[in-house]
Write an enzyme that holds these catalytic residues in place. Structure first.
Site, PDB file in Angstrom:
ATOM      1  N   PRO A  90     -20.129 -21.095   2.563  1.00 57.65           N
ATOM      2  CG  PRO A  90     -20.053 -20.484   0.448  1.00 57.65           C
ATOM      3  CD  PRO A  90     -20.996 -20.279   1.456  1.00 57.65           C
TER       4      PRO A  90
ATOM      5  CG  ASN B 129     -12.020 -11.437   9.221  1.00 57.93           C
ATOM      6  OD1 ASN B 129     -11.774 -10.889  10.263  1.00 57.93           O
ATOM      7  ND2 ASN B 129     -12.866 -12.356   9.062  1.00 57.93           N
TER       8      ASN B 129
ATOM      9  CE  LYS C   7     -10.129  -9.110  14.426  1.00 63.23           C
ATOM     10  NZ  LYS C   7     -10.561 -10.245  13.279  1.00 63.23           N
TER      11      LYS C   7
ATOM     12  CD  GLU D 294     -13.711 -13.787   5.531  1.00 63.35           C
ATOM     13  OE1 GLU D 294     -13.813 -12.642   5.203  1.00 63.35           O
ATOM     14  OE2 GLU D 294     -13.758 -14.180   6.795  1.00 63.35           O
TER      15      GLU D 294
ATOM     16  CD1 TRP E   1     -25.802  -4.800  -2.954  1.00 67.39           C
ATOM     17  CD2 TRP E   1     -26.786  -2.904  -2.272  1.00 67.39           C
ATOM     18  NE1 TRP E   1     -27.353  -5.111  -2.549  1.00 67.39           N
ATOM     19  CE2 TRP E   1     -27.932  -4.106  -2.156  1.00 67.39           C
ATOM     20  CE3 TRP E   1     -27.692  -1.740  -1.710  1.00 67.39           C
ATOM     21  CZ2 TRP E   1     -29.240  -3.717  -1.812  1.00 67.39           C
ATOM     22  CZ3 TRP E   1     -28.919  -1.762  -1.563  1.00 67.39           C
ATOM     23  CH2 TRP E   1     -29.505  -2.719  -1.567  1.00 67.39           C
TER      24      TRP E   1
ATOM     25  CB  SER F  76     -16.730 -15.488  11.260  1.00 68.23           C
ATOM     26  OG  SER F  76     -15.157 -15.321  10.800  1.00 68.23           O
TER      27      SER F  76
ATOM     28  CG  ASN G  18      -9.133 -13.280  11.265  1.00 67.39           C
ATOM     29  OD1 ASN G  18     -10.323 -13.488  12.214  1.00 67.39           O
ATOM     30  ND2 ASN G  18      -9.151 -11.942  10.922  1.00 67.39           N
TER      31      ASN G  18
END
Length: 308
Positions: free
Chosen positions: A272, A115, A192, A274, A99, A262, A196
């Site tokens: 799955p 992320n 950030k 991350e 893509w 998330s 996470n």
């Protein structure tokens, strides 16, 4: 409360064709903001979509808006785009390489709304376009195919303040998104990362939303995780100290009730996790620099055990 598709917002940027690769929670929210600003949004993926629905807020104050999008099923069906938004999970990036190649065949910009701390290194080899990393702070929850709920924070996106990123940044700033420019993006990315590697694993492993971080034993664990990540980030060149760990935990604890992550959404959906791009990165870099990352290592072992 529901509203029809909104009219284009007043802005200096002209309407562009914007392709979104990864129509999950973040991708759908960004697609809605771009469509609301009058851009022609192309949804790239396996599942047909002709419109998306974005609910902003909760309860009686919530506002739901719908926006039309153009769906394309394969890279062969899409031409080059002025802007490509990549919003897949880190581990899904290789699966969308075709893509990205098709969309950037003639250059353009890729906004990497993912992320991690290595956006350019991860995505650059896959495209013939400028990669603009974007740190997403809006809390987004997927409620159905092409439907999301957003809980706004003090900012939506943080992007690098560089000349090469300017065309993509100007387009994003022409939407309703609150876009913050950072002259020290390495530090911004690691800040950030702190959110996470603390909130994502703990919510996913406990099966609870961000309110769990306000409980004292959990908050103490989160602080150990954060201090380790601060040490690793500092070794990687980010300007961080213990105050950043305290500020990040306080920010997470002050998020709107019901805010999710998330990784929790992925675990609930059986997808799955991350962890390899987040917690494993802290562990790997900690080992490289000789930094004790015991709390992150423990979380990584548990995440590896529960991820499909």
């Amino acid at each position: 409360m529901s509203t029809p598709p909104q009219a284009p917002m007043d802005r200096d940027t002209r309407a562009e064709t914007v392709a979104v690769v990864g129509m999950g929670a973040v991708g759908t929210a960004l697609a809605g903001a771009l469509a609301a600003a009058g851009h022609d949004v192309v949804a790239c993926g396996r599942r047909p979509l002709d419109r998306i629905e974005v609910t902003d807020g909760t309860g009686a104050d919530a506002v739901t808006s719908t926006y039309p999008v153009r769906w394309v099923a394969t890279p062969d069906d899409v031409g080059a785009a002025a802007l490509t938004v990549l919003a897949t999970k880190i581990h899904d990036t290789p699966a969308v390489a075709d893509w990205l190649a098709a969309l950037t065949a003639h250059g353009g910009h890729v906004v990497a709304a993912q992320n991690g701390v290595d956006h350019v290194e991860r995505i650059g080899p896959l495209v013939t376009a400028e990669v603009v990393p974007a740190l997403v702070y809006t809390n987004v929850e997927r409620t159905g195919l092409g439907a999301v709920r957003t809980r706004r924070t003090d900012r939506d996106l943080v992007v690098p303040d560089t000349a090469s990123a300017e065309p993509a940044v100007a387009l994003l700033e022409g939407t309703r998104l609150a876009v913050e420019r950072s002259a020290d993006f390495r530090t911004a990315a690691w800040r950030k990362m702190l959110t996470n590697v603390s909130a994502n694993p703990i919510t996913a492993l406990t099966g609870r939303r961000v309110e769990v971080l306000t409980e004292q034993p959990v908050a103490e664990l989160a602080m150990r995780v954060l201090r380790e990540a601060v040490a690793v980030g500092r070794a990687e060149g980010a300007h961080l100290d213990d105050a950043d760990a305290r500020e990040v935990l306080a920010w997470l604890q002050a998020l709107a009730p019901g805010s999710t992550t998330s990784m929790l959404q992925d675990r609930e959906a059986g997808r799955p996790l991350e962890h390899d791009g987040l917690t494993a990165t802290v562990v790997r870099l900690g080992d490289r620099h000789g930094i004790d990352v015991a709390a992150n290592r423990s979380l990584l072992a548990l995440l590896s055990a529960v991820s499909p």
